[in-house]
Design a protein around this motif. Structure first.
Motif, PDB file in Angstrom:
ATOM      1  N   GLY A 192      35.558  56.008  49.869  1.00 37.01           N
ATOM      2  CA  GLY A 192      35.182  57.253  50.913  1.00 37.01           C
ATOM      3  C   GLY A 192      36.298  58.747  51.140  1.00 37.01           C
ATOM      4  O   GLY A 192      35.474  59.667  50.930  1.00 37.01           O
ATOM      5  N   ILE A 193      37.876  58.243  50.589  1.00 36.80           N
ATOM      6  CA  ILE A 193      38.238  59.325  50.786  1.00 36.80           C
ATOM      7  C   ILE A 193      38.807  59.832  49.349  1.00 36.80           C
ATOM      8  O   ILE A 193      38.788  60.728  48.514  1.00 36.80           O
ATOM      9  N   PHE A 194      39.129  58.182  48.460  1.00 33.55           N
ATOM     10  CA  PHE A 194      39.613  59.223  47.354  1.00 33.55           C
ATOM     11  C   PHE A 194      39.428  57.980  46.056  1.00 33.55           C
ATOM     12  O   PHE A 194      38.414  56.834  46.527  1.00 33.55           O
ATOM     13  N   CYS A 195      39.416  58.614  45.514  1.00 32.66           N
ATOM     14  CA  CYS A 195      38.491  57.790  43.797  1.00 32.66           C
ATOM     15  C   CYS A 195      39.415  57.269  43.282  1.00 32.66           C
ATOM     16  O   CYS A 195      40.354  58.439  42.823  1.00 32.66           O
ATOM     17  N   ASP A 196      39.245  56.359  42.545  1.00 31.31           N
ATOM     18  CA  ASP A 196      40.180  56.128  41.256  1.00 31.31           C
ATOM     19  C   ASP A 196      39.391  56.741  39.766  1.00 31.31           C
ATOM     20  O   ASP A 196      38.016  56.349  39.787  1.00 31.31           O
ATOM     21  N   LYS A 197      39.809  56.786  39.029  1.00 34.28           N
ATOM     22  CA  LYS A 197      39.590  57.686  37.908  1.00 34.28           C
ATOM     23  C   LYS A 197      39.246  56.618  36.753  1.00 34.28           C
ATOM     24  O   LYS A 197      38.541  56.466  35.956  1.00 34.28           O
ATOM     25  N   SER A 198      39.680  54.811  37.032  1.00 35.65           N
ATOM     26  CA  SER A 198      39.828  53.908  36.126  1.00 35.65           C
ATOM     27  C   SER A 198      37.435  53.264  36.421  1.00 35.65           C
ATOM     28  O   SER A 198      37.051  53.962  37.004  1.00 35.65           O
ATOM     29  N   PRO A 199      37.127  53.005  34.870  1.00 37.06           N
ATOM     30  CA  PRO A 199      36.298  52.550  35.192  1.00 37.06           C
ATOM     31  C   PRO A 199      35.369  50.927  36.229  1.00 37.06           C
ATOM     32  O   PRO A 199      36.457  50.489  36.676  1.00 37.06           O
ATOM     33  N   PRO A 200      34.535  51.372  36.449  1.00 38.21           N
ATOM     34  CA  PRO A 200      34.217  50.174  38.119  1.00 38.21           C
ATOM     35  C   PRO A 200      34.889  48.911  37.241  1.00 38.21           C
ATOM     36  O   PRO A 200      33.859  48.801  36.403  1.00 38.21           O
ATOM     37  N   PRO A 201      35.098  48.042  37.769  1.00 36.83           N
ATOM     38  CA  PRO A 201      34.758  46.845  37.474  1.00 36.83           C
ATOM     39  C   PRO A 201      33.028  46.296  38.175  1.00 36.83           C
ATOM     40  O   PRO A 201      32.234  46.789  38.894  1.00 36.83           O
ATOM     41  N   PRO A 202      32.084  45.418  37.338  1.00 32.92           N
ATOM     42  CA  PRO A 202      31.487  44.969  37.322  1.00 32.92           C
ATOM     43  C   PRO A 202      30.367  44.910  38.489  1.00 32.92           C
ATOM     44  O   PRO A 202      31.566  43.638  38.882  1.00 32.92           O
ATOM     45  N   ASN A 203      29.629  44.545  38.952  1.00 35.06           N
ATOM     46  CA  ASN A 203      29.373  43.731  40.291  1.00 35.06           C
ATOM     47  C   ASN A 203      28.558  42.599  39.374  1.00 35.06           C
ATOM     48  O   ASN A 203      28.248  41.711  38.544  1.00 35.06           O
ATOM     49  N   VAL A 204      29.247  41.289  40.684  1.00 37.06           N
ATOM     50  CA  VAL A 204      28.868  40.041  40.383  1.00 37.06           C
ATOM     51  C   VAL A 204      27.936  39.886  41.441  1.00 37.06           C
ATOM     52  O   VAL A 204      27.594  40.478  42.447  1.00 37.06           O
ATOM     53  N   ILE A 205      26.696  39.009  41.402  1.00 36.93           N
ATOM     54  CA  ILE A 205      26.280  38.087  41.653  1.00 36.93           C
ATOM     55  C   ILE A 205      26.401  37.078  42.289  1.00 36.93           C
ATOM     56  O   ILE A 205      26.516  36.012  41.471  1.00 36.93           O
ATOM     57  N   VAL A 206      26.134  37.017  44.146  1.00 37.79           N
ATOM     58  CA  VAL A 206      26.133  35.626  44.361  1.00 37.79           C
ATOM     59  C   VAL A 206      25.066  34.730  44.782  1.00 37.79           C
ATOM     60  O   VAL A 206      24.316  35.117  44.845  1.00 37.79           O
ATOM     61  N   PRO A 207      25.013  33.793  44.118  1.00 38.47           N
ATOM     62  CA  PRO A 207      23.837  32.580  43.116  1.00 38.47           C
ATOM     63  C   PRO A 207      23.599  32.855  45.058  1.00 38.47           C
ATOM     64  O   PRO A 207      24.568  32.481  45.884  1.00 38.47           O
ATOM     65  N   THR A 208      22.579  31.909  44.659  1.00 42.76           N
ATOM     66  CA  THR A 208      21.510  31.381  46.091  1.00 42.76           C
ATOM     67  C   THR A 208      21.636  29.973  45.979  1.00 42.76           C
ATOM     68  O   THR A 208      22.769  29.823  45.025  1.00 42.76           O
ATOM     69  N   ASN A 209      21.914  30.284  46.851  1.00 46.37           N
ATOM     70  CA  ASN A 209      22.811  28.159  48.047  1.00 46.37           C
ATOM     71  C   ASN A 209      24.058  28.148  47.680  1.00 46.37           C
ATOM     72  O   ASN A 209      24.581  26.813  47.040  1.00 46.37           O
ATOM     73  N   ALA A 210      25.035  29.157  47.179  1.00 51.46           N
ATOM     74  CA  ALA A 210      26.070  29.243  46.597  1.00 51.46           C
ATOM     75  C   ALA A 210      27.162  28.868  47.668  1.00 51.46           C
ATOM     76  O   ALA A 210      27.150  28.721  49.039  1.00 51.46           O
ATOM     77  N   LEU A 211      28.107  27.875  47.304  1.00 46.57           N
ATOM     78  CA  LEU A 211      29.696  27.478  48.437  1.00 46.57           C
ATOM     79  C   LEU A 211      30.496  28.510  47.598  1.00 46.57           C
ATOM     80  O   LEU A 211      30.561  28.657  46.731  1.00 46.57           O
ATOM     81  N   LEU A 212      31.225  29.001  49.452  1.00 44.59           N
ATOM     82  CA  LEU A 212      32.238  30.116  48.181  1.00 44.59           C
ATOM     83  C   LEU A 212      33.111  29.593  49.004  1.00 44.59           C
ATOM     84  O   LEU A 212      33.569  28.892  50.350  1.00 44.59           O
ATOM     85  N   ARG A 213      34.642  30.416  48.101  1.00 41.53           N
ATOM     86  CA  ARG A 213      36.319  29.229  48.522  1.00 41.53           C
ATOM     87  C   ARG A 213      36.420  31.388  49.637  1.00 41.53           C
ATOM     88  O   ARG A 213      36.043  32.003  48.615  1.00 41.53           O
ATOM     89  N   TYR A 214      36.658  31.364  50.362  1.00 44.40           N
ATOM     90  CA  TYR A 214      37.640  32.729  50.565  1.00 44.40           C
ATOM     91  C   TYR A 214      39.475  32.589  50.787  1.00 44.40           C
ATOM     92  O   TYR A 214      39.577  30.980  51.747  1.00 44.40           O
ATOM     93  N   GLU A 215      40.097  33.597  50.032  1.00 37.66           N
ATOM     94  CA  GLU A 215      41.487  33.200  50.822  1.00 37.66           C
ATOM     95  C   GLU A 215      41.610  34.588  51.684  1.00 37.66           C
ATOM     96  O   GLU A 215      41.122  35.440  51.092  1.00 37.66           O
TER      97      GLU A 215
END
Length: 155
Positions: A117-140
């Motif tokens: 929103g303020i600063f943009c880096d010039k590196s290519p964006p990482p790929p978008n990721v699909i979180v599949p339906t009914n996925a069990l997720l792990r967060y740190e």
């Protein structure tokens, strides 16, 4: 699912909602957990069950700040909000989020932005990721800071 905490040797907590977590690092003594409307600053990494990372604020060294208790966004789901609700600033927690508290039967696409929103880096964006339906997720998750929003301070 038993292997979800294989690396951790701490006690696992199972919440009535189905959220499971292990506190890896305790918070600062006297630090209060966030309340609805507080501004929180968080680092987090979200992984699918196969270990694929779908969101990682640490990789870009840019924690996120948001109003706690508001609408989840950017890879933050209701399970993470629930888990944050009992964390103290400075604490680190590993959460296993069931689909009903994650992205449920619809899944989601995490759009990896290169601008904050303020600063943009010039590196290519990482790929978008699909979180599949009914996925069990792990967060740190690391809760870096909890701040009262000024309008709340008089309440």
């Amino acid at each position: 699912m038993a292997a979800a905490f294989a690396a951790e040797e701490k006690m696992e907590v199972l919440c009535p909602s189905g959220l499971r977590y292990v506190d890896v690092t305790p918070g600062r003594a006297g630090g209060a957990p966030p309340l609805r409307g507080d501004l929180v600053v968080v680092h987090y990494t979200g992984r699918l069950e196969n270990g694929e990372v779908f969101v990682d604020t640490r990789a870009r060294n840019k924690p996120i700040a948001f109003v706690f208790g508001g609408r989840p966004f950017a890879g933050v789901c209701m399970g993470v909000m629930e888990g944050l609700g009992s964390m103290q600033p400075g604490s680190k927690r590993v959460m296993i989020v069931p689909p009903v508290l994650g992205f449920g039967s619809t899944g989601t696409m995490i759009i990896q932005a290169t601008c904050d929103g303020i600063f943009c880096d010039k590196s290519p964006p990482p790929p978008n990721v699909i979180v599949p339906t009914n996925a069990l997720l792990r967060y740190e998750v690391e809760l870096l800071k909890v701040t009262k929003i000024p309008a709340q301070m008089s309440r």
